[in-house]
Design a protein around this motif. Sequence first.
Motif, PDB file in Angstrom:
ATOM      1  N   LEU A  48       0.818  -1.209   0.000  1.00  0.00           N
ATOM      2  CA  LEU A  48       0.000   0.000   0.000  1.00  0.00           C
ATOM      3  C   LEU A  48       0.854   1.262   0.000  1.00  0.00           C
ATOM      4  CD1 LEU A  48      -2.600  -1.077   2.737  1.00  0.00           C
ATOM      5  CD2 LEU A  48      -2.762  -1.378   0.252  1.00  0.00           C
ATOM      6  N   GLY A  49       0.244   2.370  -0.439  1.00  0.00           N
ATOM      7  CA  GLY A  49       0.883   3.680  -0.334  1.00  0.00           C
ATOM      8  C   GLY A  49       2.207   3.757  -1.056  1.00  0.00           C
ATOM      9  N   ASP A  50       3.222   4.274  -0.350  1.00  0.00           N
ATOM     10  CA  ASP A  50       4.541   4.431  -0.975  1.00  0.00           C
ATOM     11  C   ASP A  50       5.390   3.172  -0.850  1.00  0.00           C
ATOM     12  OD1 ASP A  50       5.342   4.360   1.669  1.00  0.00           O
ATOM     13  OD2 ASP A  50       6.151   6.410   1.706  1.00  0.00           O
ATOM     14  N   ALA A 170      -6.787   6.434  -5.852  1.00  0.00           N
ATOM     15  CA  ALA A 170      -5.828   5.354  -6.077  1.00  0.00           C
ATOM     16  C   ALA A 170      -4.435   5.715  -5.598  1.00  0.00           C
ATOM     17  CB  ALA A 170      -5.796   4.996  -7.562  1.00  0.00           C
ATOM     18  N   ASP A 171      -4.144   7.011  -5.482  1.00  0.00           N
ATOM     19  CA  ASP A 171      -2.813   7.456  -5.067  1.00  0.00           C
ATOM     20  C   ASP A 171      -2.742   7.835  -3.591  1.00  0.00           C
ATOM     21  OD1 ASP A 171      -1.766   7.188  -7.684  1.00  0.00           O
ATOM     22  OD2 ASP A 171      -2.631   9.116  -8.238  1.00  0.00           O
ATOM     23  N   SER A 172      -3.733   7.437  -2.825  1.00  0.00           N
ATOM     24  CA  SER A 172      -3.717   7.750  -1.392  1.00  0.00           C
ATOM     25  C   SER A 172      -2.484   7.144  -0.730  1.00  0.00           C
ATOM     26  CB  SER A 172      -4.976   7.220  -0.719  1.00  0.00           C
ATOM     27  OG  SER A 172      -4.954   7.496   0.671  1.00  0.00           O
ATOM     28  N   ARG A 173      -1.938   7.895   0.223  1.00  0.00           N
ATOM     29  CA  ARG A 173      -0.798   7.424   1.020  1.00  0.00           C
ATOM     30  C   ARG A 173      -1.234   6.965   2.415  1.00  0.00           C
ATOM     31  NH1 ARG A 173       4.252   8.730  -1.122  1.00  0.00           N
ATOM     32  NH2 ARG A 173       4.034   8.839  -3.392  1.00  0.00           N
ATOM     33  N   GLY A 174      -2.532   6.737   2.579  1.00  0.00           N
ATOM     34  CA  GLY A 174      -2.997   6.210   3.853  1.00  0.00           C
ATOM     35  C   GLY A 174      -3.362   7.280   4.850  1.00  0.00           C
ATOM     36  N   PRO A 175      -3.125   6.985   6.115  1.00  0.00           N
ATOM     37  CA  PRO A 175      -2.367   5.863   6.692  1.00  0.00           C
ATOM     38  C   PRO A 175      -3.201   4.594   6.833  1.00  0.00           C
ATOM     39  CG  PRO A 175      -3.078   7.332   8.428  1.00  0.00           C
ATOM     40  CD  PRO A 175      -3.519   7.982   7.139  1.00  0.00           C
ATOM     41  N   TRP A 176      -2.517   3.517   7.282  1.00  0.00           N
ATOM     42  CA  TRP A 176      -3.170   2.231   7.478  1.00  0.00           C
ATOM     43  C   TRP A 176      -2.749   1.597   8.791  1.00  0.00           C
ATOM     44  CZ3 TRP A 176      -1.174   3.558   2.639  1.00  0.00           C
ATOM     45  CH2 TRP A 176      -2.124   3.698   1.608  1.00  0.00           C
ATOM     46  N   GLN A 177      -3.702   0.930   9.426  1.00  0.00           N
ATOM     47  CA  GLN A 177      -3.431   0.075  10.585  1.00  0.00           C
ATOM     48  C   GLN A 177      -4.014  -1.310  10.290  1.00  0.00           C
ATOM     49  OE1 GLN A 177      -4.831   1.815  14.232  1.00  0.00           O
ATOM     50  NE2 GLN A 177      -3.300   3.443  14.199  1.00  0.00           N
ATOM     51  N   ILE A 178      -3.141  -2.291  10.337  1.00  0.00           N
ATOM     52  CA  ILE A 178      -3.504  -3.675  10.024  1.00  0.00           C
ATOM     53  C   ILE A 178      -3.197  -4.523  11.245  1.00  0.00           C
ATOM     54  CG2 ILE A 178      -3.053  -5.642   8.499  1.00  0.00           C
ATOM     55  CD1 ILE A 178      -2.023  -3.550   6.431  1.00  0.00           C
ATOM     56  N   ARG A 179      -4.188  -5.281  11.702  1.00  0.00           N
ATOM     57  CA  ARG A 179      -4.011  -6.139  12.877  1.00  0.00           C
ATOM     58  C   ARG A 179      -4.283  -7.580  12.487  1.00  0.00           C
ATOM     59  NH1 ARG A 179      -5.868  -1.202  14.646  1.00  0.00           N
ATOM     60  NH2 ARG A 179      -4.792  -0.368  16.473  1.00  0.00           N
ATOM     61  N   GLY A 503      -8.600   2.436   5.458  1.00  0.00           N
ATOM     62  CA  GLY A 503      -9.219   1.262   4.877  1.00  0.00           C
ATOM     63  C   GLY A 503      -8.594   0.876   3.552  1.00  0.00           C
ATOM     64  N   VAL A 504      -9.137  -0.158   2.937  1.00  0.00           N
ATOM     65  CA  VAL A 504      -8.583  -0.661   1.682  1.00  0.00           C
ATOM     66  C   VAL A 504      -9.709  -1.029   0.716  1.00  0.00           C
ATOM     67  CG1 VAL A 504      -6.391  -1.536   2.577  1.00  0.00           C
ATOM     68  CG2 VAL A 504      -8.430  -2.997   2.672  1.00  0.00           C
ATOM     69  N   THR A 505      -9.397  -0.986  -0.567  1.00  0.00           N
ATOM     70  CA  THR A 505     -10.283  -1.548  -1.574  1.00  0.00           C
ATOM     71  C   THR A 505     -10.162  -3.071  -1.514  1.00  0.00           C
ATOM     72  OG1 THR A 505      -8.611  -1.609  -3.310  1.00  0.00           O
ATOM     73  CG2 THR A 505      -9.870   0.446  -3.059  1.00  0.00           C
ATOM     74  N   LEU A 506     -11.016  -3.773  -2.236  1.00  0.00           N
ATOM     75  CA  LEU A 506     -10.916  -5.236  -2.257  1.00  0.00           C
ATOM     76  C   LEU A 506      -9.643  -5.718  -2.956  1.00  0.00           C
ATOM     77  CD1 LEU A 506     -14.660  -6.159  -2.797  1.00  0.00           C
ATOM     78  CD2 LEU A 506     -13.317  -6.337  -0.699  1.00  0.00           C
ATOM     79  N   PRO A 507      -9.240  -5.129  -4.087  1.00  0.00           N
ATOM     80  CA  PRO A 507      -7.940  -5.532  -4.636  1.00  0.00           C
ATOM     81  C   PRO A 507      -6.786  -5.261  -3.672  1.00  0.00           C
ATOM     82  CG  PRO A 507      -9.248  -4.465  -6.332  1.00  0.00           C
ATOM     83  CD  PRO A 507      -9.983  -4.266  -5.038  1.00  0.00           C
ATOM     84  N   GLU A 508      -6.835  -4.136  -2.949  1.00  0.00           N
ATOM     85  CA  GLU A 508      -5.788  -3.867  -1.955  1.00  0.00           C
ATOM     86  C   GLU A 508      -5.835  -4.887  -0.826  1.00  0.00           C
ATOM     87  OE1 GLU A 508      -5.289   0.997  -2.369  1.00  0.00           O
ATOM     88  OE2 GLU A 508      -6.747   0.171  -0.949  1.00  0.00           O
ATOM     89  N   ALA A 509      -7.035  -5.264  -0.393  1.00  0.00           N
ATOM     90  CA  ALA A 509      -7.165  -6.274   0.656  1.00  0.00           C
ATOM     91  C   ALA A 509      -6.516  -7.582   0.219  1.00  0.00           C
ATOM     92  CB  ALA A 509      -8.640  -6.492   0.996  1.00  0.00           C
ATOM     93  N   ALA A 510      -6.722  -7.944  -1.038  1.00  0.00           N
ATOM     94  CA  ALA A 510      -6.113  -9.166  -1.554  1.00  0.00           C
ATOM     95  C   ALA A 510      -4.590  -9.083  -1.499  1.00  0.00           C
ATOM     96  CB  ALA A 510      -6.586  -9.409  -2.986  1.00  0.00           C
ATOM     97  N   ARG A 511      -4.058  -7.930  -1.864  1.00  0.00           N
ATOM     98  CA  ARG A 511      -2.596  -7.803  -1.870  1.00  0.00           C
ATOM     99  C   ARG A 511      -2.025  -7.776  -0.450  1.00  0.00           C
ATOM    100  NH1 ARG A 511      -3.972  -4.099  -6.367  1.00  0.00           N
ATOM    101  NH2 ARG A 511      -3.611  -5.304  -8.266  1.00  0.00           N
TER     102      ARG A 511
END
Length: 566
Positions: A48-50, A170-179, A503-511
Amino acid sequence: MIRSSSPLSRRAARAGAVLLVASSLQLTTPATAEPTPDHPALGAVFPLGDHSAPKTGSKELAPGVTYRVFTQGAANDVWTVWVRYDDGQEVTTGRTTATALAEKLRTAGYGDARVVPLDSPATADTYAQTFYGVHVGSYATATEAKALQEELKTKGFADSRTLYTAETNADSRGPWQIRVITVRPDAQVDLRTEHGTTVSGSETVRQLSAAAGALAAVNGTEFDIDSVNNTAFMGHEGVPQGLYMKNNVLLGSSNNGRTALLLNAAGGGHRITEVKSRTWITAPDGTERDVDGINRVAGQILGCGGVGDDFRKTASLGNVPRLDPWRNGICYDPNEIVVFRPEWGTTTPAPAKEWAGTPVTEVVTNGNWDVLFLRDAPGPIPAGGRVLQGIGKGREWLRTLKPGDRVTPHTTVTDTAGTPVTAPALSAVGAGTPALMRDGQVWLNPAANGMAHVACVLPAPATGCRPSGALTARHPRTLAGISPEGHLMLVTIDGRNPGTSVGVTLPEAARVMEWLGARDAVGLGSGGDTTLMVENTLYNRPRDQWSDTASHERAVSNAVVVVPRS
């Protein structure tokens, strides 16, 4: 077509000295050490992101059960106003239509009106499609965007909403928290589903986790929610959308052909695959009748994918027969038999409002399916017994039965090849997304899961069905994955929180699941459902809306729980 960006590695890096994150988000960057399974593979690039390496924290919850958290990115998005088209839709496939709306806004004095393309990639059963939306304004705060929205109303642009652009940028840099909760096959825990007092009600994941004595828990299936956005709500918040099983008992019929998470499935271990269920009954004279549903309101099918005379309503074509799944869509059937078990609650419900006033017959049986009596109105469900409720032709069939008859029930739950998936300890939850990974490759099947354009008819043509916009929006996600070693991963990705996690899109979730080392993966309930409890503590930050300023724990249908063995 969406494919893996890198080969799947079965080896992964162990984090060095790290810090558990619950209410605090003080994290350390992992040191590279000898690899162990179910961590991002050595050298794997964050998807994701950068793509910079995330900070991470971890904790062993029990032997074979670990918790990890990853945080990465920094906000680069803005607040804007998304103006809808005359048909009320936010996107169109015609760029000229979008250009015309943007020009209309510019003529009205909004010079920064712009056409925004949203690319839906090709998948296993949908073709690639670019959608177009129209945005106006760029602001640092939601308050400023809201003021513009109100101003637009006075200029004749009444249908719009405020938007934080990370939702679709599509060019968002987030942020993201994944647990991530990872459970090894040798862990001394039980993995199962859990619902509240009844399957017709809802409780928070906190409540479900506490009742189960769980070490960790996440939300399970999508469900019929009491919301202003759910105009077809059937009056019983918590009824699962699609497949729901506990201890090998079918408590909610599948939206046939949709992907599901199967815990403790036939053959041992866990599976993620497409599932069909069928229940039918045999009368003493040998005649058979399909059961249309288990523990749901008769005559209305949330998510479609049923049997019999199901149809969807359309403005232009009238009632269109539909047996294919249609996520969050509504199908109707005037000729149903629905079975109610004690897990539903104490009393059977009236049929759907669509069929208000239609005659009802209920056959009340004991636990051996011996007919005790018939009645012509909803009523109590006997302890240990069953109630078969019929409307239309289903009612006519039930009225051939009489007290003393024994009805013979039959149920199969299979994969799409027809192979049974049932086992003594099986628990199952229908997915809230397409499959995300299959056999180590990113693989999405939205059409099979009722997430393509509603006109799609299965099986999808070789060229794919027309997509919906389901793949282009970021939301909070609850995901499940199975590694090549058989480890189960329960994953939450927070969203709708501009400063913390988008959050994430479904393709991003897959990755993300590919990056974590999954072989197979799928999503469960998402959005405001997404909740992670660990040791009776809320570990994530559930959000219903982008405008929320605090976490809110939503009552849900059921949960997937990790319970220590006594």
